[in-house]
Write a protein that holds these residues in place. Structure first.
Motif, PDB file in Angstrom:
ATOM      1  N   ALA A 183       0.837  -1.205   0.000  1.00 50.57           N
ATOM      2  CA  ALA A 183       0.000   0.000   0.000  1.00 50.57           C
ATOM      3  C   ALA A 183       0.871   1.254   0.000  1.00 50.57           C
ATOM      4  N   ILE A 184       0.432   2.287  -0.749  1.00 48.83           N
ATOM      5  CA  ILE A 184       1.166   3.551  -0.765  1.00 48.83           C
ATOM      6  C   ILE A 184       0.630   4.419   0.377  1.00 48.83           C
ATOM      7  N   PRO A 185       1.490   4.843   1.278  1.00 47.99           N
ATOM      8  CA  PRO A 185       1.006   5.742   2.333  1.00 47.99           C
ATOM      9  C   PRO A 185       0.796   7.148   1.771  1.00 47.99           C
ATOM     10  N   GLU A 186       0.275   8.006   2.564  1.00 50.00           N
ATOM     11  CA  GLU A 186       0.150   9.429   2.220  1.00 50.00           C
ATOM     12  C   GLU A 186       1.511   9.949   1.769  1.00 50.00           C
ATOM     13  N   ILE A 187       1.554  10.608   0.606  1.00 49.43           N
ATOM     14  CA  ILE A 187       2.846  11.113   0.127  1.00 49.43           C
ATOM     15  C   ILE A 187       3.061  12.526   0.684  1.00 49.43           C
ATOM     16  N   PRO A 188       4.152  12.742   1.399  1.00 50.14           N
ATOM     17  CA  PRO A 188       4.399  14.099   1.925  1.00 50.14           C
ATOM     18  C   PRO A 188       4.510  15.106   0.768  1.00 50.14           C
ATOM     19  N   PRO A 189       3.987  16.324   0.950  1.00 51.03           N
ATOM     20  CA  PRO A 189       3.940  17.303  -0.145  1.00 51.03           C
ATOM     21  C   PRO A 189       5.315  17.603  -0.758  1.00 51.03           C
ATOM     22  N   ASP A 190       6.350  17.680   0.090  1.00 47.29           N
ATOM     23  CA  ASP A 190       7.665  18.022  -0.487  1.00 47.29           C
ATOM     24  C   ASP A 190       8.198  16.883  -1.360  1.00 47.29           C
ATOM     25  N   ILE A 191       7.901  15.636  -0.955  1.00 44.13           N
ATOM     26  CA  ILE A 191       8.302  14.476  -1.767  1.00 44.13           C
ATOM     27  C   ILE A 191       7.503  14.479  -3.077  1.00 44.13           C
ATOM     28  N   GLU A 192       6.217  14.807  -2.962  1.00 46.74           N
ATOM     29  CA  GLU A 192       5.380  14.837  -4.154  1.00 46.74           C
ATOM     30  C   GLU A 192       5.909  15.870  -5.154  1.00 46.74           C
ATOM     31  N   ASP A 193       6.220  17.086  -4.655  1.00 52.38           N
ATOM     32  CA  ASP A 193       6.776  18.123  -5.528  1.00 52.38           C
ATOM     33  C   ASP A 193       8.064  17.639  -6.187  1.00 52.38           C
ATOM     34  N   HIS A 194       8.882  17.020  -5.374  1.00 50.64           N
ATOM     35  CA  HIS A 194      10.185  16.575  -5.839  1.00 50.64           C
ATOM     36  C   HIS A 194      10.055  15.514  -6.937  1.00 50.64           C
ATOM     37  N   ILE A 195       9.185  14.546  -6.712  1.00 54.14           N
ATOM     38  CA  ILE A 195       9.013  13.484  -7.720  1.00 54.14           C
ATOM     39  C   ILE A 195       8.342  14.045  -8.981  1.00 54.14           C
ATOM     40  N   ALA A 196       7.403  14.980  -8.783  1.00 56.80           N
ATOM     41  CA  ALA A 196       6.764  15.602  -9.952  1.00 56.80           C
ATOM     42  C   ALA A 196       7.817  16.312 -10.807  1.00 56.80           C
ATOM     43  N   GLU A 197       8.740  17.002 -10.157  1.00 56.67           N
ATOM     44  CA  GLU A 197       9.818  17.671 -10.893  1.00 56.67           C
ATOM     45  C   GLU A 197      10.673  16.660 -11.651  1.00 56.67           C
ATOM     46  N   PHE A 198      10.972  15.556 -10.978  1.00 52.63           N
ATOM     47  CA  PHE A 198      11.754  14.499 -11.606  1.00 52.63           C
ATOM     48  C   PHE A 198      11.032  13.981 -12.853  1.00 52.63           C
ATOM     49  N   LEU A 199       9.726  13.775 -12.728  1.00 51.84           N
ATOM     50  CA  LEU A 199       8.947  13.256 -13.862  1.00 51.84           C
ATOM     51  C   LEU A 199       8.931  14.251 -15.023  1.00 51.84           C
ATOM     52  N   GLU A 200       8.824  15.547 -14.675  1.00 45.95           N
ATOM     53  CA  GLU A 200       8.782  16.568 -15.734  1.00 45.95           C
ATOM     54  C   GLU A 200      10.088  16.616 -16.519  1.00 45.95           C
ATOM     55  N   ALA A 201      11.176  16.242 -15.859  1.00 48.58           N
ATOM     56  CA  ALA A 201      12.483  16.315 -16.509  1.00 48.58           C
ATOM     57  C   ALA A 201      12.780  15.089 -17.387  1.00 48.58           C
ATOM     58  N   LEU A 202      11.877  14.104 -17.369  1.00 45.74           N
ATOM     59  CA  LEU A 202      12.120  12.891 -18.166  1.00 45.74           C
ATOM     60  C   LEU A 202      11.983  13.166 -19.658  1.00 45.74           C
ATOM     61  N   PRO A 203      12.687  12.383 -20.480  1.00 45.76           N
ATOM     62  CA  PRO A 203      12.503  12.554 -21.929  1.00 45.76           C
ATOM     63  C   PRO A 203      11.057  12.252 -22.313  1.00 45.76           C
ATOM     64  N   PRO A 204      10.498  13.027 -23.229  1.00 50.68           N
ATOM     65  CA  PRO A 204       9.103  12.809 -23.610  1.00 50.68           C
ATOM     66  C   PRO A 204       8.954  11.554 -24.473  1.00 50.68           C
ATOM     67  N   GLY A 205       7.729  11.094 -24.570  1.00 47.50           N
ATOM     68  CA  GLY A 205       7.440   9.976 -25.466  1.00 47.50           C
ATOM     69  C   GLY A 205       7.651   8.626 -24.808  1.00 47.50           C
ATOM     70  N   GLU A 206       8.215   8.625 -23.653  1.00 53.05           N
ATOM     71  CA  GLU A 206       8.476   7.371 -22.957  1.00 53.05           C
ATOM     72  C   GLU A 206       7.268   7.027 -22.086  1.00 53.05           C
ATOM     73  N   SER A 207       6.700   5.852 -22.252  1.00 56.24           N
ATOM     74  CA  SER A 207       5.619   5.450 -21.359  1.00 56.24           C
ATOM     75  C   SER A 207       6.242   4.792 -20.126  1.00 56.24           C
ATOM     76  N   PRO A 208       6.089   5.433 -18.969  1.00 53.81           N
ATOM     77  CA  PRO A 208       6.861   4.998 -17.805  1.00 53.81           C
ATOM     78  C   PRO A 208       6.331   3.738 -17.132  1.00 53.81           C
ATOM     79  N   VAL A 209       5.091   3.389 -17.444  1.00 52.47           N
ATOM     80  CA  VAL A 209       4.473   2.278 -16.716  1.00 52.47           C
ATOM     81  C   VAL A 209       4.081   1.184 -17.692  1.00 52.47           C
ATOM     82  N   ILE A 210       4.321  -0.063 -17.328  1.00 52.35           N
ATOM     83  CA  ILE A 210       3.927  -1.181 -18.186  1.00 52.35           C
ATOM     84  C   ILE A 210       2.508  -1.600 -17.850  1.00 52.35           C
ATOM     85  N   GLY A 211       1.737  -1.907 -18.861  1.00 54.66           N
ATOM     86  CA  GLY A 211       0.407  -2.477 -18.669  1.00 54.66           C
ATOM     87  C   GLY A 211      -0.633  -1.493 -18.164  1.00 54.66           C
TER      88      GLY A 211
END
Lengths: 166, 201
Positions: free
Chosen positions: A138-166
């Motif tokens: 189970a995913i616990p509540e994501i702390p806001p600063d971690i959420e911001d941080h991961i969102a930034e990481f995701l935005e920096a990814l190369p486009p066109g890549e589907s990050p999740v399988i299935g």
């Protein structure tokens, strides 16, 4: 300087941007030319009269109607912006949660898996949090600063890549 | 927040971006008279001026975010107002403009005045604040084509500098000067004729 030239230069004369020698020529001309003297005086008077034109006043009724309209539309506009910002924040939250779910369930694409784990192992902001997730399902509540941080990481990814399988 | 702080353009803009209702009201109270009178000068019609003023405020509220602040707030708002009004004019063709050329001073080949030039400057002294004369001047300016009218209104009626007028209209300063000069020559001639006729009556 003749009359025609003098008239042409009147704008500069009253603005004070006229060159000194021209100003002197103008003074000499005007001294002996009554039509030009009259022209200069009436040109000046025209400017002065125009300054005194009262601006067209807005009728009370129009003012009230206009004000109500503007305030109402501004409220709507800012409500729209808020809605948009809320929607954007919600979408971001979901995006981050999707990635974390996929990470826990080992459903990250190959590239994503590599990038994400490499990042995790070096990152002192989200590393500990992500490693803590590894055991549980189970995913616990994501702390806001971690959420911001991961969102930034995701935005920096190369486009066109589907990050999740299935 | 104390209302006086909103008198500062930067604070006002910042609060507009946040959507503070007081800021929108302050914006309105501060600029509506100017916007309306400017719109009236260009559009010459109450309902057109009202609609234009609506558009101007909406544009300002929506674009407060993108305003860079490299010009003064009021000159940005004037520019929006002028553009909004000119856009509205473009839709309509008005037939009543006179040709400015018919009112330019005439000269002999030697460059001397070819017509009689009266000095009526003292005469209107008593009339200076006369409402009727104000109306007459307004009517004369309304007959000018907008090319001259807008420059004239911004510079000689609103009292902006040539540089400010040029920036608002996207013209060069020499172009503003030349249009302004011609508009004044036109008005001077119109006033001369008007006063001469008044005397003949």
């Amino acid at each position: 300087m003749n009359c025609k030239e003098l008239v042409y230069l009147l704008g500069d004369f009253f603005e004070g941007s006229m060159e000194e020698h021209l100003r002197q020529e103008l003074a000499v001309h005007i001294e002996r030319c009554e039509p030009c003297m009259n022209f200069l005086k009436t040109y000046d008077k025209t400017r002065i009269l125009c300054r005194q034109i009262q601006p067209e006043e807005i009728p009370e009724e129009v003012r009230n109607r206009l004000k109500a309209f503007v305030l109402q539309k501004a409220r709507e506009h800012h409500r729209d912006i808020e809605k948009y910002l809320e929607r954007a924040a919600r979408e971001r939250r979901e995006q981050v949660a999707d990635i974390l779910r996929a990470y826990v369930a080992n459903r990250l694409s190959m590239t994503m898996n590599l990038l994400f784990r490499t990042h995790r192992d070096r990152c002192d902001r989200c590393g500990a949090f992500l490693k803590g997730l590894n055991g549980g399902k189970a995913i616990p509540e994501i702390p806001p600063d971690i959420e911001d941080h991961i969102a930034e990481f995701l935005e920096a990814l190369p486009p066109g890549e589907s990050p999740v399988i299935g | 927040m104390p209302a006086e702080r909103l008198l500062d353009d930067n604070v006002l803009l910042e609060e507009l971006r946040k959507g503070t209702p007081d800021a929108v009201e302050m914006l309105f109270d501060r600029f509506h008279s100017k916007i309306y009178s400017l719109a009236m000068s260009i559009l010459k019609n109450e309902s057109d001026a009202e609609e234009a003023a609506q558009d101007v405020f909406l544009t300002v509220v929506r674009k407060a975010d993108t305003f860079k602040g490299n010009s003064a707030l009021y000159s940005w708002i004037y520019r929006i107002c002028v553009n909004t009004c000119l856009m509205r004019l473009r839709g309509k063709r008005r037939g009543e403009t006179v040709s400015i050329e018919d009112f330019m001073p005439v000269f002999t080949e030697e460059g001397m005045h070819a017509s009689l030039i009266d000095d009526w400057s003292k005469e209107v002294e008593r009339k200076a604040l006369d409402k009727e004369l104000g109306q007459v001047i307004r009517r004369f300016t309304e007959n000018l084509s907008e090319k001259y009218r807008v420059v004239f209104v911004l510079s000689d009626v609103e009292g902006l500098s040539n540089e400010e007028t040029a920036e608002i209209l996207g013209l060069t300063v020499p172009a503003v000067k030349s249009r302004l000069h011609r508009a004044r020559l036109y008005l001077r001639e119109q006033l001369s004729r008007y006063l001469r006729e008044g005397k003949a009556e």
